[in-house]
Write an enzyme that holds these catalytic residues in place. Structure first.
Site, PDB file in Angstrom:
ATOM      1  N   GLU A 467      55.815  18.670  57.800  1.00 23.34           N
ATOM      2  CA  GLU A 467      55.086  19.925  57.999  1.00 23.34           C
ATOM      3  C   GLU A 467      53.601  19.632  57.900  1.00 23.34           C
ATOM      4  OE1 GLU A 467      55.446  24.581  56.551  1.00 23.34           O
ATOM      5  OE2 GLU A 467      56.762  23.048  55.707  1.00 23.34           O
ATOM      6  N   GLU A 742      55.460  24.462  45.293  1.00 22.42           N
ATOM      7  CA  GLU A 742      55.648  25.499  46.305  1.00 22.42           C
ATOM      8  C   GLU A 742      56.452  26.662  45.752  1.00 22.42           C
ATOM      9  OE1 GLU A 742      57.209  25.809  50.920  1.00 22.42           O
ATOM     10  OE2 GLU A 742      57.974  24.198  49.646  1.00 22.42           O
TER      11      GLU A 742
END
Length: 866
Positions: A467, A742
């Site tokens: 990502e 996260e």
């Protein structure tokens, strides 16, 4: 007492070399403890041209930040040197001449690149798979003495340049990541010392990088082009002042080399048996190399790099060498970091050393599942020619642990042979915090590490998996924290240029959800799209830069006026997709967007706040009519929100959640005092009933502490901030985290990795709470844009007995420290010259205004609130 100028800078550049601005604004910082010192005038001495005659400009002004360039505009590739002197008020000392600071412009027009064309190896490129890096070279002669030489260079991919066998500069992953379709940056190097009269050679290795590698979710490979290439111009000034230019053209030669592949997600394969020694020197014979071909002109405008470059900035040795459950060797560096390994190793030819990089271990093995499809694997094949020192060129990894297989002699695998190289954008550190609470200090350190690991060209969400994108929602939440910790002004200005370029692709003026992007991610979403309003305003708050604010105003206005789909009440259209309170703690592991707060409630609340910020931007820029227009729109939106989300419900708001109440309170949506009081009481009850654990996701977390402080509930937020159970900030620290995560539970209490596919151990979004820590625990905040006035207002609590904060402001170092002892509270602050402070002393009412100098207060008998 003495006052001195400690630093002088141009625009937002840390090194003003090869810049685009021909009339760069000038700033200077002060040192000294002179009381109430204020500048009344300044001198600027500018030296330029071959005659070297300085010109002095005297200006009567109190401004010392971003003052106008007083001389004629600089020309292309022109150098100048500048120093400053500042005068105090009558009876105050003069800040004598600063040191001399140099600046130089880059190539400012397409004509300056005449003769230079983008080139590629004349071979079939690997379109469907990873591209093998290419080596380019050219020999040339210099028949004169050399006064100076500049290399202007970029790549369709990433480059490393060499002159006569020596590396050019110390920038890595250059030219970084930008919206290549709109803006293609080049770097400038002073290479005078690398050249000589007579024969010379230039060599450049180019890898696929962001330009042509596997990248993002939709396009896969070749996002900007399917062929890697080179564009450069070496400009040599001879002793007689004449110029000699060596351009990228069809006279170059090209070949593949020992780099087999070098991919950002999957890592690098380097076969040292294929090395060609001296390939970038004059003695090398390139007769069997390939010709080159000319590529089409760059899609984006060729412009000088304006953000801070990525550099190797730290080195870390292994903390421990482990043996995994399956018997493999694993290095633990003790810190989750971003970069790569440097190896120093001796072994037989063909020996294959493979490194797999992960952030955590699980069940006694390196945990590769969170990487998803990213291999994060480097391979070095030894040449056998003695001791070899190697590190990758065009990849990077996020890791704490590295599994190494194939090392030729285990007894030599140690801190002398393996080093972790930490890389990130080379920004100046500006903000500091420390307290008596060790876990909070560790969390703050983790926030810094997450920022460093995700500021690589663009503000990425994470640095390890497949990502690593410039997600706008993460950046929106974290920007105030980032602006305190580092001078990120150049970093943000560069990225915001891409944001506006990407936003205005079509008439909808919708910002992408990550920047740079591809065409499939332009969808209107709150918070993520709101970055084009929130981030310019946050940057203006930190820097006071109205030129930047004006540059970004069109994008902010277009988003509010045209980009947001509205319903009949002028709120968000209910059919739009929204991330909203992403990663709410109660969201299932397989559905991170399943928040407990209605997504359109969140979006409407942010629309109200962004409209207010646009009104503030308009006022700051002197656009009075527009400021009034958006102020009226803001008031109308509040009424519409109340009608949609508050008035129809017996509760204070439609969703009685931490996020819904936080946003309504933080954004001043309750206009009825009774409703406001009820909402405030309800929020405190909701938090207490949740045993002071966090209940917010991306949308609510950054605002939570400020909402509680605004209702005199700072003590409640201390209880949340210092929790160590999940979900909380310090849970991550208690579980051994060295960066911010996260998910609130990226690592589960039993040590297992969260089963969700979005499980990163290096995301900065939830670290946005550090903004509250800096302001309320440390006690420092800008009192007006650019820190001309400092707001000092610590709010002790949580059993913390002391805290100190320092910020290297545009005016100089500001610091604040407080201690609570048995006899009371002591507060000490330092304010730099030409600056002032508004101080709210704990335990006292009112605000005290002070000028520069060192100040102390003592409040006898003060006790920290429960």
């Amino acid at each position: 007492m003495a006052v001195s100028i400690s630093h002088l800078s141009f625009e937002h550049h840390r090194q003003a070399f090869g810049i685009a601005e021909t009339e760069p604004r000038i700033s200077w910082r002060f040192e000294g403890t002179s009381v109430d010192w204020e500048q009344t005038a300044y001198d600027l001495e500018i030296t330029r041209g071959r005659d070297g005659v300085p010109k002095v400009f005297n200006v009567n002004s109190t401004d010392s930040i971003l003052v106008p360039w007083p001389d004629e505009p600089l020309k292309t590739a022109e150098a100048a040197s500048v120093r400053a002197r500042a005068y105090g008020k009558d009876g105050q000392p003069t800040a004598d001449w600063s040191d001399v600071y140099s600046l130089e412009t880059g190539l400012l027009s397409t004509e300056d690149w005449a003769g230079a064309v983008p080139i590629a190896a004349d071979r079939d490129t690997e379109v469907a798979g990873p591209k093998q890096p290419i080596q380019f070279r050219k020999t040339f002669g210099i028949d004169s003495t050399i006064t100076s030489a500049r290399l202007y260079i970029t790549a369709l991919g990433l480059y490393v340049a060499e002159l006569n066998g020596k590396r050019v500069g110390d920038i890595v992953l250059a030219p970084g990541y930008q919206s290549y379709n709109f803006r293609h940056v080049y770097d400038t190097y002073d290479v005078t010392e690398l050249l000589k009269a007579g024969d010379n050679a230039i060599g450049v290795t180019v890898g696929e990088g962001w330009y042509a590698g596997r990248w993002g979710f939709v396009s896969g490979r070749n996002l900007y082009g399917d062929t890697i290439g080179l564009l450069c111009s070496l400009v040599i000034t001879r002793g007689d002042g004449s110029k000699q230019t060596v351009n990228s053209d069809l006279d170059w030669r090209a070949s593949t080399g020992p780099l087999i592949t070098s991919e950002l997600y999957d890592g690098e394969v380097y076969n040292a048996t294929l090395e060609t020694k001296g390939w970038s020197s004059t003695a090398f014979n390139d007769s069997d190399w390939l010709n080159v071909k000319e590529l089409p002109a760059l899609k984006g405008a060729l412009v000088p790099a304006d953000g801070p470059p990525i550099r190797r900035l730290e080195e870390i040795k292994p903390k421990e060498i482990l043996t995994s459950k399956s018997g493999k060797t694993v290095l633990d560096f003790g810190q989750n970091l971003v970069g790569w390994l440097r190896l120093t190793v001796t072994g037989s030819p063909g020996t294959n050393i493979t490194m797999v990089h992960t952030e955590v271990m699980e069940n006694g093995e390196v945990a590769t599942r969170p990487l998803r499809t990213a291999k994060a694997r480097d391979t070095l094949i030894l040449s056998g020619n003695g001791t070899q020192t190697w590190e990758p060129s065009f990849t990077y990894h996020g890791f704490r642990y590295v599994q190494i297989t194939g090392w030729p002699n285990q007894t030599t695998l140690n801190g002398e042979s393996v080093t972790a190289i930490v890389v990130h954008a080379d920004m100046e550190r500006t903000g500091y915090f420390e307290s008596s609470h060790e876990l909070l200090n560790k969390f703050h350190e983790n926030v810094i590490w997450s920022m460093k690991g995700n500021f690589l060209g663009v503000p990425t969400d994470c640095p390890q998996r497949d990502e690593r994108l410039g997600w706008t929602g993460d950046a929106h939440a974290f920007m105030p924290t980032a602006n305190y910790l580092y001078d990120a002004s150049g970093f943000w200005r560069s990225w915001l240029k891409d944001a506006w370029s990407e936003q205005k692709v079509n008439d909808t003026f919708i910002p992408p959800i990550y920047i740079p992007t591809d065409d499939d991610t332009r969808m209107p979403t709150s918070i993520w799209g709101d970055v084009v309003v929130g981030n310019p305003w946050a940057l203006y708050t930190s820097t006071g830069d109205k030129v930047m604010l004006e540059d970004q105003y069109a994008g902010a206005q277009a988003w509010i006026d045209k980009g947001i789909p509205r319903n009949e009440a002028n709120l968000w259209n209910r059919s739009t997709f929204q991330f909203a309170d992403w990663l709410d703690p109660k969201a299932p592991s397989d559905d991170p967007g399943a928040a407990t707060t209605n997504k359109h409630l969140v979006s409407d609340a942010y629309l109200i706040q962004m409209t207010l910020l646009l009104s503030n931007m308009s006022a700051a820029l002197g656009k009075r009519d527009l400021a009034a227009h958006y102020e009226t729109q803001h008031a109308d939106l509040i009424k519409a929100f109340q009608a949609a989300w508050i008035d129809p419900y017996p509760a204070p708001i439609a969703n009685v959640t931490q996020t819904a109440l936080t946003l309504a309170l933080a954004f001043n949506i309750y206009t009825n005092p009774t409703a406001h009081a009820t909402a405030a009481s309800t929020l405190r009850t909701v938090i207490a009933n949740n045993t002071y654990l966090v209940g917010t996701g991306f949308a609510g977390t950054q605002q939570l502490g400020f909402a509680l402080s605004s209702i005199n509930a700072t003590s409640d937020f201390y209880k949340m901030l210092l929790q160590t159970k999940v979900p909380s900030w310090l849970y991550q620290v208690a579980m051994g985290g060295t960066t911010t995560w996260e998910r609130w539970d990226s690592l589960l209490p039993d040590g297992a990795v969260n089963p969700g596919e979005m499980t990163s151990f290096n995301h900065y979004a939830f670290g946005s709470v550090a903004d509250w820590v800096h302001q309320k625990v440390g006690g420092l905040a800008p009192g007006e844009p650019g820190w001309k006035t400092v707001k000092v207002a610590p709010e002790p609590g949580g059993g913390i007995t002391w805290a100190k904060a320092a910020y290297l402001s545009p005016y100089g170092l500001v610091d604040s420290s407080w201690t609570v002892g048995e006899d009371g509270l002591r507060l000490e602050i330092s304010v730099p010259p030409n600056c002032r402070a508004e101080v709210r002393v704990p335990g006292r009412s009112g605000v005290e205004a002070v000028g520069s100098g060192r100040w102390e207060w003592f409040v006898e008998g003060y006790k920290t609130p429960e």
